[in-house]
Design a protein around this motif. Sequence first.
Motif, PDB file in Angstrom:
ATOM      1  N   LEU A 375      81.664  53.826  47.140  1.00 36.93           N
ATOM      2  CA  LEU A 375      82.028  53.231  45.848  1.00 36.93           C
ATOM      3  C   LEU A 375      81.915  54.247  44.706  1.00 36.93           C
ATOM      4  CD1 LEU A 375      82.866  50.528  44.514  1.00 36.93           C
ATOM      5  CD2 LEU A 375      80.432  50.118  44.086  1.00 36.93           C
ATOM      6  N   LYS A 376      83.022  54.396  43.982  1.00 35.87           N
ATOM      7  CA  LYS A 376      83.034  55.316  42.839  1.00 35.87           C
ATOM      8  C   LYS A 376      83.517  54.580  41.601  1.00 35.87           C
ATOM      9  CE  LYS A 376      84.074  59.441  45.551  1.00 35.87           C
ATOM     10  NZ  LYS A 376      85.066  60.498  45.804  1.00 35.87           N
ATOM     11  N   VAL A 377      83.160  55.123  40.470  1.00 30.87           N
ATOM     12  CA  VAL A 377      83.686  54.611  39.211  1.00 30.87           C
ATOM     13  C   VAL A 377      85.202  54.845  39.214  1.00 30.87           C
ATOM     14  CG1 VAL A 377      83.654  54.904  36.704  1.00 30.87           C
ATOM     15  CG2 VAL A 377      81.528  55.106  38.014  1.00 30.87           C
ATOM     16  N   TYR A 378      85.947  53.852  38.762  1.00 29.49           N
ATOM     17  CA  TYR A 378      87.410  53.903  38.747  1.00 29.49           C
ATOM     18  C   TYR A 378      87.933  55.210  38.129  1.00 29.49           C
ATOM     19  CZ  TYR A 378      92.194  52.290  37.841  1.00 29.49           C
ATOM     20  OH  TYR A 378      93.556  52.161  37.799  1.00 29.49           O
ATOM     21  N   CYS A 379      88.858  55.844  38.838  1.00 29.39           N
ATOM     22  CA  CYS A 379      89.474  57.089  38.355  1.00 29.39           C
ATOM     23  C   CYS A 379      88.449  58.177  38.057  1.00 29.39           C
ATOM     24  CB  CYS A 379      90.313  56.825  37.105  1.00 29.39           C
ATOM     25  SG  CYS A 379      91.969  56.266  37.486  1.00 29.39           S
ATOM     26  N   HIS A 383      79.689  58.674  41.889  1.00 29.19           N
ATOM     27  CA  HIS A 383      79.222  57.744  42.922  1.00 29.19           C
ATOM     28  C   HIS A 383      78.254  56.715  42.332  1.00 29.19           C
ATOM     29  CE1 HIS A 383      80.784  59.495  46.676  1.00 29.19           C
ATOM     30  NE2 HIS A 383      80.838  60.602  45.954  1.00 29.19           N
ATOM     31  N   ILE A 384      78.384  55.489  42.798  1.00 30.89           N
ATOM     32  CA  ILE A 384      77.512  54.420  42.292  1.00 30.89           C
ATOM     33  C   ILE A 384      76.347  54.147  43.232  1.00 30.89           C
ATOM     34  CG2 ILE A 384      77.489  51.961  41.643  1.00 30.89           C
ATOM     35  CD1 ILE A 384      80.351  52.388  40.619  1.00 30.89           C
ATOM     36  N   LYS A 385      76.512  54.493  44.504  1.00 26.64           N
ATOM     37  CA  LYS A 385      75.480  54.188  45.506  1.00 26.64           C
ATOM     38  C   LYS A 385      74.061  54.626  45.110  1.00 26.64           C
ATOM     39  CE  LYS A 385      74.062  52.730  49.652  1.00 26.64           C
ATOM     40  NZ  LYS A 385      73.985  51.292  49.979  1.00 26.64           N
ATOM     41  N   PRO A 386      73.884  55.814  44.491  1.00 28.17           N
ATOM     42  CA  PRO A 386      72.495  56.205  44.154  1.00 28.17           C
ATOM     43  C   PRO A 386      71.770  55.164  43.293  1.00 28.17           C
ATOM     44  CG  PRO A 386      73.975  58.058  43.834  1.00 28.17           C
ATOM     45  CD  PRO A 386      74.841  56.880  44.135  1.00 28.17           C
TER      46      PRO A 386
END
Lengths: 489, 489
Positions: A375-379, A383-386
């Motif tokens: 999962l990443k922030v759009y465009c 990374h959001i996982k951390p």
Amino acid sequence: MINRVKAAVAQLVGGTGSSSSPWNCPECSLAFQYSRPAFLHLSAEESERAADHSTRPILVTGQDRRRQLLPWDTGYAEVINAGKSVLNEDQAAREIVSVEKRVCKNSTAGKTAKDDVSVGKERDGLQFHYWALFDGHAGADAAVMAARLLHLHICEQLRDIVDVLRDGDVPPPISLTSNAGVVTEGGAKSAPHQGDWEPPTDSESRFLLEKEISHEYLVIGAIENAFRQMDQQIEREQSSHGYLGGCCALAVVYLLGKIYVANAGDSRAILIRSGETIPLSNEFTPESERQRLQYLGYLQPHLLGNEFTHLEFPRRIQHREIGRKMLFRDYSMTGWAYKTIEKDDLKFPLVYGEGKKARVMATIGVTRGLGDHNLKVYCSNIHIKPFLSCIPEVKVYDVAKYEHGVDDVIVLGTDGLWDVVSDREVADAVIRILSNCEPDNPNRFTMAAEDLVMRSRGILKEHGWRLSNDRLGSGDDISVFVIPLYGHT
Amino acid sequence: MINRVKAAVAQLVGGTGSSSSPWNCPECSLAFQYSRPAFLHLSAEESERAADHSTRPILVTGQDRRRQLLPWDTGYAEVINAGKSVLNEDQAAREIVSVEKRVCKNSTAGKTAKDDVSVGKERDGLQFHYWALFDGHAGADAAVMAARLLHLHICEQLRDIVDVLRDGDVPPPISLTSNAGVVTEGGAKSAPHQGDWEPPTDSESRFLLEKEISHEYLVIGAIENAFRQMDQQIEREQSSHGYLGGCCALAVVYLLGKIYVANAGDSRAILIRSGETIPLSNEFTPESERQRLQYLGYLQPHLLGNEFTHLEFPRRIQHREIGRKMLFRDYSMTGWAYKTIEKDDLKFPLVYGEGKKARVMATIGVTRGLGDHNLKVYCSNIHIKPFLSCIPEVKVYDVAKYEHGVDDVIVLGTDGLWDVVSDREVADAVIRILSNCEPDNPNRFTMAAEDLVMRSRGILKEHGWRLSNDRLGSGDDISVFVIPLYGHT
């Protein structure tokens, strides 16, 4: 299928290298193909009908002679969303799992007993009952995997401590020898220090105090580590097969007279006892975990990718507002104060929005769960996982401590239920249904679950799905377990 | 003396450079010379007698005509320790503080009204009542400084929001213009967006939601920031004058009908209402903050100086135990599990010990408070301050929401009290004393405070200080406030 899954977990935990791992074999991945929970025994035609977003039929177990009741006469009901995703991204699992003591490194993994309750306690092992809900997002893959495997990871974690848990009269030993994985030290009442450990001299004693740990905390640790293992397994799957998404996980384990409720996400468990509601879980959202998230952003600013600020503001700031004073709060604050706006404050807040609209990095509305490794922030490449945690909060309910009536139950529901119905409304509805049925009617918990799903979905009217008070019904997937406690102490 | 302190804070907050700061002037440091609280009005002889570690006389206010009763007839009592330090490291403060709206950058700071309650509300300002206990360690310096200055820092923080707080009918404005510090924007009911901020277009609205913040959270933020400012002031003092040590801080602020209880450390506040006890604070210790500490050690391992491990073990590990399995828990775990011991696990655990013996880095037993900037692990260069927090937890009690009887009180005590007497025992003792006095006896809260100190100190017997049940009395400094609530709604 279960055998393939078991073998896979066994090899996985046994430390087999990834090259020979069944996860790399395409046919094993079939084990993770989408379907509704196996315990519903749906025909192809029923499955198709269940996926209809316009009629949203409610699925239940136990009301049909062809279908078996769930253990403990547990009631279950579910319904698909009103069109927000093609698939029903909720998944459910219920199992009776026999935990066999690990004898050597190459033993087979824990056995899923299903309805064969004769194995287990009588031999060298233990048995636990298990119910779980998984609420997927960005696809159903993570929820499907977790529904089929999490209980086996719990089993794997418990296998190392079977002897310790069975010997409930003595505190768990602080240390074990690791001789081929065999538990060799008892922890006899008269010998709290085991093996070749030497008791401290007087001068050392300050540093050598020994903490006594209860069996309960060993089970909690096992469940926590099982969630972590499950998350790591999803990561491997995702990187090799490109699966996406994640899921909230709410699991209930009944072991040795205690109920362990493990929650990572925004599903919820409540206990209804003598008409009272008692929460058995907390929700983990950007609002409830704000300070943990901000603290990480503050300590490791590179995770914010120069796009986000760890500070919280009550709204977005515009460039012309630099130099003005605006309300903010830092990771250590509960209250708010005014600060003079600088250029850096124009970045988007790491945690932003209120209630169901609160998001981490403007992306995700839950802060614990399984998956989301890609999962990443759009465009962006952020990374959001951390910022997400796969570790559940585990609450323990000591069933044996209370006398339970025939209407005392635990209700598990995904957020589709709780978003539109309060704990109290759920309890009132359950009590109404249960008290209107004969206590020996095995279907009454299913009827209660069905009523809760119906009540939160509502009825299709001209202006969409509406509750009885004409408020908007839940357009989300909804899944509910109603687990009776009477007779299980 | 108060004037000198006020001037110092004014210059400090006004941003005056350190070269001309009164903190650098030796005579100003006299303001921080050790003494017992000024409101006790002790003579030199009384002060000397109070410091006797063998007789441990209990000091109180209000029972002597020469001495004034504290505001609200508050009761106060204290006793020195049984010899663990030369000085009584507890300090106490009580004030009535008038908060004047900040008009321009060079205005004078908040005025300590003491008994002059005529200033304040009637003019442009606000007034708050204040009680606080500071429990010093490694010296009394930090506690003395905090007792003389913390309320002024709270005053300073509140000065910026006087207008906002006085206008209680409208939510606080999200932003203010920073025109020489003057609050220029109201936040009128009909105009929730202030100044030149433009309301969002539809497409922007997702990102421009506005969060409504209550006045209560502004006061909480002001108190939190006041603690931070106080901590930074102690740091400057410590680096220029070499003061050592730190203190726990428990402060109560009564402002605009609400009581704010701010706690950083292991002192405790409870409410006794209609005979029931209600906790108004939590303690912050290595055990209660274990996961925060471990998380920091995990994220920033350099802070552990290669001497400590962020993992927790139930006892020290010996070299010969490498390879065995031992119970441990990581920062994310509540439960325990077995891990195979590696060489790195021989390091000392960051958090170690149980109950009152639990320590951070084998050194300090509290994890929040003021000061400790120079604190290092014994015989090492490892700083402990990064693991300590100066931010209090602030709980709000809405006094106006309840009807209070003549025996309803808040009790504040340092750990010297709570280590040997439970909340229930404290409540029972207070109720016994209060119900035996005429309700209009202004000394009855002092008598209750005195009884609590007596009860926790005990009586000197052959085998030391003993409680009535012959358990060991507290050998620590003990300080107690008993604050009546009747008539203050």
